[in-house]
Design an enzyme around this catalytic site. Structure first.
Site, short mmCIF file in Angstrom:
data_model
loop_
_atom_site.label_atom_id
_atom_site.label_comp_id
_atom_site.label_asym_id
_atom_site.label_seq_id
_atom_site.Cartn_x
_atom_site.Cartn_y
_atom_site.Cartn_z
N ASP A 235 54.45 -4.86 64.69
CA ASP A 235 53.19 -4.13 64.66
C ASP A 235 52.58 -4.30 66.05
O ASP A 235 52.97 -5.20 66.81
CB ASP A 235 52.27 -4.64 63.54
CG ASP A 235 51.18 -3.63 63.24
OD1 ASP A 235 50.99 -2.68 64.04
OD2 ASP A 235 50.50 -3.77 62.20
C1 BGC Z 1 48.68 -0.77 62.77
C2 BGC Z 1 49.97 -0.02 62.51
C3 BGC Z 1 50.08 1.14 63.46
C4 BGC Z 1 50.02 0.61 64.87
C5 BGC Z 1 50.11 1.69 65.94
C6 BGC Z 1 48.52 -1.15 64.23
O1 BGC Z 1 47.24 -1.64 64.46
O2 BGC Z 1 48.62 -1.92 61.97
O3 BGC Z 1 50.02 0.42 61.18
O4 BGC Z 1 51.26 1.85 63.23
O5 BGC Z 1 48.78 -0.05 65.06
O6 BGC Z 1 48.97 2.47 65.97
#
Ligand code: BGC
Length: 759
Positions: A235
């Protein structure tokens, strides 16, 4: 598995420098991996997800702040889960895959399958369900849909990421059984069935180890046990210790750390603390991700996709209550109240936030269709301020109508990625107005726009409740069609609506400790908790009404006894007994009657959405296997179903079971059992092998315990249970057998167990 790029990738591994290999392990910016132009290795472009494209061509961010392209915003997962429609999930995936191709996106960051442990999690709107089976099946179909277009997916957030509070550091502390039985299966089902190109590891720690560092999770479970061959992507910012991450199985760090972590990889290989072979394994997987991508051209008709978004929301909205006021009748005077009628809340905040193509409201749609409605704002959609004047006008408008439809919901600020809710209330201004309108109007319909359950103190006073969830940009058109009977509601709750927050399973252990969250409720989340505690709820899991009615008959099993790995087919007929075309969600739950372990009262193991004309009957079938009956047994470190009786239940909802039948299961799998000084007599006597040794030894010793009758048939319940729970070591104290002799009996028993096992 071998594939066409294997040989090329082996060559590339020889040609890439250590620096280039380390570079491939992280992003070049917010959305791209690094290209190696010298060797014609292209970059990979990722984009959020999950219910529409948040493709940023300008400045990137992971919080939904900077602009993204205009794209259709489909209903969020909280809504599509309520469709219980795997074909629809697949279609949504295909549409999104095509949109990705048109925009040059290689990987769509979704689906998000974390369990709804508490209704308070700020991100529940992006997640499917409190039930891992339902979430896994929907995610699997969605992934297959997206990937059928040659575009990859990233199932997220792996794993046990169930709150937003301190999500980047908090440790989710849970037992092995709880992890495997509740928090992993949605991933497991989708990964085994649909092989997503990537898995996104979560920010949080699991029992004190960050997901990105977690070898047990990313290698032993994901790859070794489930056979996953794709890439693990972090993530955004979830990397913890880059070198440990490589060892654990984390492939790509996103969005990258401007080369800082790449340098740590290089240094670790050079000083010998990281084996280059481990790095090569990671790079090999990344090269497959890059080179295996199919190039398919995407051509999008955004207006057509908007129409699909409307259709999907019609399939997803849940009619929670209806005393007959719905569908609305054209000749009646209807009052629309509440600003959500004009400005529907249709999506949540954060990384899934879409720059919507075209939002349609219920009010606008009603006007277009020339419906006879009066409208009063009553309250604002984006705050909780009770304004006397506008509320008064709304009450007056409702009073003068034949029915009032109140468009209520949670303002944006009430729920979002990044923080959790602190309560389950609707704004007080809305609750107050609903009550006031109920006192002047007997036909009140409440239409809800929210990402997760709210308390509904007025539920008994209103005539109907229609849950739209965060229904995507077409939510207004869908609400119009459902309210006026152009579509028949067919969604079913994918989560329980508890009566109040204090009733929820993890009320005492949710987002209230900076460092640790103890999952003390274990496997008992959602209906698994409310059912076992026989608690009253507002609306149960699986609940949803229709403008027609359904009946079930002829529940049959193709065999009554199931052995080991055999499968069994369950069939049941369902009839539309009403006057309108409609869809029913047939739900299959299994109850374990063997009492081998503490288990939920029943668990969802099958569901099927079936469309029926008025009067029509169809037969639906489900296949059950050993896993459908099993729980995760920690001593076996595997799923286990004991021999014995199970009940197969078919229902309209988890609390409206229509038919039941029993199934006998026979397994040869035995739970590991060895005897030691602390093994209780009851356990020894319950096992045929140890019981035989025990009786024989006692007989030889001339003990009165030689006969099992003396222990088992006593009328004295207290004595019986004292004996059952007496550890073997106490034979010294109470039966006066010396330690060495007790040890001798224990050795004999363990020998006999070994011999029995090898036979
Ligand atoms: C989120 C993800 C997301 C990623 C990219 C993170 O903060 O938890 O679900 O895909 O950011 O935006």
């Amino acid at each position: 598995m071998t594939n066409k790029n294997d040989a090329k990738i082996q060559e590339l591994l020889q040609e890439l420098t250590l620096e280039e290999k380390a570079g491939l392990c992280s992003g070049s910016d917010f959305w791209h991996t690094k290209a190696v132009e010298r060797l014609h290795i292209p970059e990979v472009f990722m984009s959020d997800g999950p219910h529409g494209l948040r493709t940023q061509k300008g400045e990137g961010d992971h919080l939904g702040l900077n602009e993204s392209i205009k794209a259709v915003c489909f209903p969020a997962a909280c809504a599509t889960a309520a469709s219980y429609d795997t074909e629809m999930a697949n279609e949504l995936g295909k549409i999104l895959g095509n949109e990705c191709n048109a925009e040059g996106v290689d990987i769509l960051l979704g689906p998000a399958v974390n369990m709804k442990r508490s209704p308070l999690c700020g991100r529940n709107f992006e997640y499917y369900s409190e039930d891992p089976y339902l979430a896994g099946k929907l995610a699997s179909s969605y992934i297959q849909g997206v990937q059928s277009q040659g575009v990859g997916t990233s199932i997220k957030h792996f794993a046990a990421n169930n709150q937003e509070y301190r999500r980047m550091s908090n440790s989710s502390n849970l037992s092995e059984r709880t992890l495997h039985e509740t928090y992993l299966p949605a991933f497991e089902i989708a990964i085994k069935e649909a092989a997503p190109k990537t898995v996104m590891c979560s920010y949080n720690q699991i029992n004190g180890i960050f997901s990105a560092d977690n070898k047990n999770l990313l290698t032993e479970i994901l790859r070794d046990a489930w056979g996953y061959e794709g890439c693990v992507v972090t993530d955004w910012g979830a990397i913890h210790d880059r070198v440990q991450g490589i060892k654990a199985g984390t492939d790509i760090e996103m969005p990258g750390s401007a080369g800082i972590n790449d340098a740590e990889i290089i240094a670790a290989v050079k000083d010998g603390s990281l084996d280059e072979a481990d790095l090569n394994k990671v790079v090999e997987r990344i090269l497959h991700l890059i080179l295996d991508k199919e190039q398919i051209e995407g051509v999008v008709d955004w207006n057509e996709d908007h129409k699909k978004a409307v259709e999907m929301e019609k399939e997803s909205a849940v009619l929670l209550e209806n005393n007959g006021v719905l569908p609305l009748q054209a000749q009646k005077k209807i009052a629309y109240i509440g600003e959500f009628a004009e400005k529907p809340r249709f999506q949540g905040g954060g990384s899934s936030h879409i720059n919507a193509w075209c939002v349609t409201s219920a009010l606008e749609t009603a006007k277009e269709k020339n419906r006879q409605i009066a409208y009063e704002k009553g309250f604002s959609a984006d705050n909780d301020i009770y304004e006397e004047e506008i509320a008064k006008r709304a009450v007056e408008c409702a009073k003068n109508a034949d029915a009032a439809v109140i468009f209520a919901g949670l303002p944006d600020a009430f729920e979002s990625e990044g923080y959790d809710r602190e309560h389950m209330h609707l704004p007080e201004s809305q609750n107050r107005l609903i009550e006031e309108i109920c006192s002047v109007q007997e036909n009140v319909v409440v239409v809800l726009h929210n990402g997760s359950p709210v308390e509904c103190p007025w539920a008994d006073k209103v005539s109907a409740v229609l849950e739209m969830y965060l229904g995507g940009e077409g939510v207004g058109e869908a609400a119009d069609a459902l309210l006026w009977g152009e579509a028949n509601p067919c969604g079913r709750l994918a989560e329980t609506f508890p009566l109040k927050l204090e009733d929820t399973p993890c009320y005492l252990n949710f987002a209230n400790d900076k460092f640790n969250t103890d999952y003390t409720e274990g496997v008992f989340i959602g209906y698994r908790y409310y059912d076992v505690k026989k608690m009253e709820v507002q609306w149960p899991f699986g609940h949803g009404l229709s403008y027609t009615t359904f009946r079930y008959d002829n529940l049959t099993l193709d065999k009554k006894v199931m052995h080991g790995q055999e499968k069994i087919t369950v069939s049941v007929s369902v009839t539309n007994t009403g006057e309108h075309y409609g869809k029913e969600v047939v739900q299959l739950y299994v109850k374990d009657n063997t009492k081998t372990a503490v288990r939920p009262e029943k668990e969802l193991k099958g569901f099927c959405k079936v469309a029926l004309e008025a009067g029509e009957t169809k037969t639906v079938t489900f296949v059950l296997d050993e896993r459908s009956l099993s729980y995760y047994n920690e001593s076996l470190k595997d799923w286990y179903a004991a021999s014995g009786t199970y009940t197969v239940c078919i229902g309209h909802s988890s609390r409206r079971i229509a038919l039941e039948t029993e199934l006998e299961y026979v397994t040869e799998t035995e739970l590991p059992f060895t005897v030691d000084m602390n093994t209780c007599l009851g356990d020894i006597l319950a096992h045929p092998v140890t019981a035989a040794v025990f009786h024989e030894m006692m007989k030889n010793a001339g003990s009165h315990l030689a006969s099992s009758d003396e222990v088992n048939d006593t009328d004295d319940l207290m004595m019986q249970s004292m004996m059952d729970s007496m550890p073997f070591r106490n034979f010294k104290t109470f039966v006066h057998i010396p330690t060495a002799a007790i040890q001798g009996i224990i050795d004999r028993m363990n020998e006999a167990l070994k011999t029995a096992k090898s036979q």
